[in-house]
Design an enzyme around this catalytic site. Structure first.
Site, mmCIF file in Angstrom:
data_model
loop_
_atom_site.group_PDB
_atom_site.id
_atom_site.type_symbol
_atom_site.label_atom_id
_atom_site.label_comp_id
_atom_site.label_asym_id
_atom_site.label_seq_id
_atom_site.Cartn_x
_atom_site.Cartn_y
_atom_site.Cartn_z
ATOM 1 N N SER A 198 0.840 -1.201 0.000
ATOM 2 C CA SER A 198 0.000 0.000 0.000
ATOM 3 C C SER A 198 0.873 1.249 0.000
ATOM 4 O O SER A 198 1.843 1.326 0.769
ATOM 5 C CB SER A 198 -0.880 -0.020 1.257
ATOM 6 O OG SER A 198 -1.627 1.153 1.355
ATOM 7 N N HIS A 200 0.060 4.432 0.908
ATOM 8 C CA HIS A 200 -0.075 5.426 1.991
ATOM 9 C C HIS A 200 0.587 4.999 3.292
ATOM 10 O O HIS A 200 0.614 5.767 4.257
ATOM 11 C CB HIS A 200 -1.547 5.826 2.194
ATOM 12 C CG HIS A 200 -2.413 4.823 2.885
ATOM 13 N ND1 HIS A 200 -2.706 4.915 4.215
ATOM 14 C CD2 HIS A 200 -3.056 3.734 2.427
ATOM 15 C CE1 HIS A 200 -3.508 3.912 4.548
ATOM 16 N NE2 HIS A 200 -3.736 3.178 3.476
ATOM 17 N N THR A 236 -8.893 2.380 -16.728
ATOM 18 C CA THR A 236 -7.746 3.194 -17.143
ATOM 19 C C THR A 236 -6.761 3.353 -15.989
ATOM 20 O O THR A 236 -7.153 3.668 -14.862
ATOM 21 C CB THR A 236 -8.237 4.582 -17.622
ATOM 22 O OG1 THR A 236 -9.141 4.359 -18.701
ATOM 23 C CG2 THR A 236 -7.090 5.456 -18.087
ATOM 24 N N CYS A 323 -8.598 0.429 10.871
ATOM 25 C CA CYS A 323 -9.700 -0.238 10.177
ATOM 26 C C CYS A 323 -10.764 -0.731 11.138
ATOM 27 O O CYS A 323 -11.871 -1.042 10.728
ATOM 28 C CB CYS A 323 -9.185 -1.408 9.362
ATOM 29 S SG CYS A 323 -8.064 -0.861 8.131
HETATM 30 N N1 PLP Z 1 -2.779 -4.841 5.332
HETATM 31 C C1 PLP Z 1 -2.246 -4.295 6.428
HETATM 32 C C2 PLP Z 1 -1.293 -5.103 7.263
HETATM 33 C C3 PLP Z 1 -2.580 -2.987 6.803
HETATM 34 O O1 PLP Z 1 -2.052 -2.443 7.910
HETATM 35 C C4 PLP Z 1 -3.501 -2.272 5.986
HETATM 36 C C5 PLP Z 1 -3.954 -0.923 6.378
HETATM 37 O O2 PLP Z 1 -4.228 -0.641 7.525
HETATM 38 C C6 PLP Z 1 -4.014 -2.873 4.843
HETATM 39 C C7 PLP Z 1 -3.632 -4.171 4.544
HETATM 40 C C8 PLP Z 1 -4.983 -2.172 3.935
HETATM 41 O O3 PLP Z 1 -4.340 -1.141 3.209
HETATM 42 P P1 PLP Z 1 -5.185 -0.151 2.297
HETATM 43 O O4 PLP Z 1 -5.597 0.972 3.187
HETATM 44 O O5 PLP Z 1 -4.233 0.302 1.224
HETATM 45 O O6 PLP Z 1 -6.326 -0.916 1.748
#
Ligand code: PLP
Length: 376
Positions: A198, A200, A236, A323
């Site tokens: 990812s 960010h 795209t 999350c």
């Molecule tokens: N996997 C892990 C270990 C993460 O810490 C996160 C984000 O908190 C993700 C996946 C998901 O990333 P994204 O925000 O790019 O979907």
């Protein structure tokens, strides 16, 4: 402001943003177009992929750009499962995966796949022997995260790769989101088939991620439309985001050793402070743990009250992973490592960066003394 929540997200680096803006302004052609503007964009895309492959020992892999790590993991897991459903329906993961993996396995379970959720020990690690014992003739996929986003545990990724190399029909997917730019990642050497990342989390842009796939591995696309991204992700391609992701990866990996040592020192400093308080229980293990994450539970204090008390002094950290932080339920991860309901519910997580300073930790300590007094 003191930000201690770099696991949730990181600020964008100036150089990364500049490269995004420059590409957006100057190279806006559609990489699928056959005219010159399209070719220029396609070349940029190819360059970004090449740089990313070189950075994590992935010459023999394809890079599929996605909108997030969540999307990349969904593509990896469902792509393998739906492609191989006639060969087998047994899939393996752990009880402590990020929701993007865990809930995808849950969904597949509800659709008839047989899932083994591997238990973890008190440090959050799986036992590789348990994994070996759970392998079957109809196993098609193993998905294990490299670094746990809630407590920082490092999984035995290389050892698992070694075991699975004897089972070439089983695809090995690793969520490297919290390891990239912090710990060594070498896909070929670690015998990983699919890896999710990812942008960010590495000082890149939100809405940008990627899936690395070992060449020759077949996946069923999850988004149908045009033939972009090797027929695996229609739509795209956002070339500026891809260029920015390659840049973010290069910059963070360039300083990986230096940053690791620096953050390790901050980790020791912060751990020492936290361990002075009987109200705070440190959950992150000392061994096999990323120094970028320190997870704790609170005794007799609600984690929300605690986080908000620090907010007044503009000090920010998480109650749990971003999350799941809005849900006031015990953490699935802390439950899995054996904590009781109170400790699993009153979770806080500090996460560090090369941008964190020792002075910030001292300021945090002073505020901590006041907060504990106030909440007594
Ligand atoms: N996997 C892990 C270990 C993460 O810490 C996160 C984000 O908190 C993700 C996946 C998901 O990333 P994204 O925000 O790019 O979907």
């Amino acid at each position: 402001m003191i930000y201690l929540d770099y696991t949730s997200t990181t600020p964008v680096r100036d150089e990364v943003l500049e490269s995004f803006i420059k590409t957006t302004k100057n190279f806006w052609g559609n990489p699928s177009s056959i005219h010159k503007l399209g070719l220029i964009s396609e070349n940029l895309l190819t360059m970004a992929r090449g740089q990313m492959k070189d950075l994590i020992d992935a010459k023999n892999y394809e890079v599929i750009f996605t909108g997030s790590a969540t999307e990349a993991s969904n593509l990896a897991i469902k792509g393998i499962c739906f492609q191989n459903a006639t060969r087998g329906k047994h899939i393996i993961t752990t009880l402590v995966e990020h929701p993007s993996v865990f809930n995808t396995f849950k969904q597949l379970e509800s659709e008839g796949y047989e899932v083994t959720f591997l238990q973890v020990d008190k440090d959050g690690r799986i036992n590789v022997e348990d994994l070996e014992k759970s392998l079957r003739d109809d196993t098609i996929l193993v998905s294990i995260m490299y670094v746990n986003n809630e407590i920082g545990t490092i999984m035995p990724i290389e050892e698992i790769g070694e075991i699975l190399s004897k089972f070439p029909k089983i695809a090995y997917h690793v969520d490297i989101v919290q390891a990239l730019g912090r710990l060594p990642v070498r896909l070929a050497d670690m015998q990983i088939d699919l890896a999710t990342l990812s942008a960010h989390k590495i000082y890149g842009l939100k809405g940008s991620g990627a899936l690395f796939i070992k060449k020759g591995l077949m996946l069923k696309p999850q988004q149908i439309g045009g033939s972009q991204e090797f027929n695996l992700r229609a739509g795209t391609v956002d070339v500026p985001s891809c260029v920015a992701l390659a840049k973010a990866m290069r910059l963070i990996i360039e300083d990986i050793d230096e940053n690791y040592k620096y953050v390790k020192r901050l980790n020791i400093q912060l751990r020492k402070i936290l361990s002075n308080y009987q109200q705070i229980v440190i959950n992150s293990p000392i061994e096999n743990c990323s120094p970028f994450i320190i997870n704790c539970s609170l005794r007799g204090i609600k984690s929300e009250t605690f986080v908000h008390a620090f907010e007044k002094s503009k000090i920010y950290f998480s109650t749990k992973s971003a999350c799941s932080s809005k849900k006031n339920e015990p953490s699935r991860i802390l439950r899995a490592i054996g904590l009781d309901e109170e400790l699993s519910t009153n979770e806080i997580r500090f996460s560090l960066s090369h941008l964190t300073t020792s002075q910030e930790i001292i300021t945090f300590e002073n505020t901590l003394q006041e907060v504990i007094k106030e909440l007594k």
